[in-house]
Design a protein around this motif. Structure first.
Motif, PDB file in Angstrom:
ATOM      1  N   GLY A  31       3.331  -4.210 -15.719  1.00 22.97           N
ATOM      2  CA  GLY A  31       4.672  -4.139 -15.148  1.00 22.97           C
ATOM      3  C   GLY A  31       5.098  -2.737 -14.762  1.00 22.97           C
ATOM      4  N   LYS A  32       4.198  -1.792 -14.899  1.00 24.33           N
ATOM      5  CA  LYS A  32       4.523  -0.383 -14.646  1.00 24.33           C
ATOM      6  C   LYS A  32       5.016  -0.158 -13.224  1.00 24.33           C
ATOM      7  N   ARG A  33       4.373  -0.788 -12.255  1.00 24.17           N
ATOM      8  CA  ARG A  33       4.758  -0.574 -10.860  1.00 24.17           C
ATOM      9  C   ARG A  33       6.167  -1.117 -10.582  1.00 24.17           C
ATOM     10  N   VAL A  34       6.483  -2.262 -11.155  1.00 24.19           N
ATOM     11  CA  VAL A  34       7.825  -2.827 -10.991  1.00 24.19           C
ATOM     12  C   VAL A  34       8.854  -1.863 -11.579  1.00 24.19           C
ATOM     13  N   PHE A  35       8.538  -1.333 -12.747  1.00 23.59           N
ATOM     14  CA  PHE A  35       9.441  -0.378 -13.402  1.00 23.59           C
ATOM     15  C   PHE A  35       9.627   0.884 -12.569  1.00 23.59           C
ATOM     16  N   LEU A  36       8.527   1.426 -12.051  1.00 20.62           N
ATOM     17  CA  LEU A  36       8.611   2.662 -11.267  1.00 20.62           C
ATOM     18  C   LEU A  36       9.366   2.446  -9.955  1.00 20.62           C
ATOM     19  N   ASP A  37       9.224   1.267  -9.364  1.00 21.33           N
ATOM     20  CA  ASP A  37      10.004   0.953  -8.155  1.00 21.33           C
ATOM     21  C   ASP A  37      11.498   0.980  -8.469  1.00 21.33           C
ATOM     22  N   LYS A  38      11.855   0.362  -9.578  1.00 18.43           N
ATOM     23  CA  LYS A  38      13.266   0.340  -9.983  1.00 18.43           C
ATOM     24  C   LYS A  38      13.741   1.752 -10.323  1.00 18.43           C
TER      25      LYS A  38
END
Length: 225
Positions: A31-38
């Motif tokens: 989920g790191k990419r979703v978090f970094l997008d946010k």
């Protein structure tokens, strides 16, 4: 009194909890990419607001990145901030817009106004439609047939000020204020979803851990006023 314990059941439960924990970490990674997008969206919004505030408090340094006489106005910014997410993490980048307004001493917009002033690029002003150059000086109107070279068109405080303001946000404000004021610090410090799903994790093991870890990091709270 005799207490009987099912050692096989206990061992399976302990193994599932261990696998649940490892799965939780794997889920965070997924989920790191979703978090970094946010995070990127929140940082861009906060950085834009930060620049506006700094511009209003010190217009001599940052007037060049706004339309004429509209320093600090969000609707008059001459810069765009963006972010990219890669295997290396979150990266910020910026570019300047073209000015659309005309200053009182000009008849056309100042091409590359923000970039030229930010980089301290000298500007040569020459007559175009007539043989005489006319402009307003400190003591009234000035007429000349010769080109005029402006060594520092933005003023002494402008050179590199946009870049230094961005650096100040990243190196100081982001670490000292943004992480806490956005709610991110408290959220990361207390992974309550891990504890909430621990009982299910003791039965389901790694698969529940991955699901929980992904959901926890992807739903991280990042609030910007």
């Amino acid at each position: 009194m005799i207490v009987t314990m099912n050692s096989k059941s206990f061992e399976m439960q302990m193994n599932n909890i261990v696998n649940y924990s490892f799965g939780f970490l794997d889920g965070i990674q997924k989920g790191k990419r979703v978090f970094l997008d946010k995070l990127g969206v929140g940082v861009i919004q906060a950085l834009s607001q930060y620049i506006d505030v700094q511009a209003r408090s010190n217009p001599k340094a940052l007037h060049h990145i706004y339309e004429w006489n509209q320093t600090g106005s969000p609707s008059s910014r001459l810069f765009d901030l963006n972010y990219t997410v890669s295997n290396l993490g979150l990266s910020l980048n910026s570019k300047f817009r073209q000015s659309r307004t005309i200053s009182e001493n000009m008849t056309v917009p100042f091409y590359n106004k923000a970039k030229i002033m930010e980089d301290g690029i000298p500007v040569t002003i020459s007559p175009t439609k007539s043989q005489v150059l006319k402009f307003n000086g400190p003591n009234g109107e000035i007429f000349t047939r010769k080109p005029i070279v402006v060594d520092n068109p933005g003023g002494d405080q402008v050179y590199g000020s946009f870049e230094s303001t961005v650096d100040e946000f990243i190196l100081r404000y982001f670490k000292q204020s943004f992480i806490k004021s956005s709610g991110l610090y408290e959220y990361i410090k207390k992974p309550t979803l891990y504890k909430k799903n621990l009982k299910s994790g003791s039965r389901m093991g790694r698969s529940k851990g991955i699901e929980t870890g992904f959901k926890w990091i992807a739903n991280a709270t990042i609030g910007v006023e």
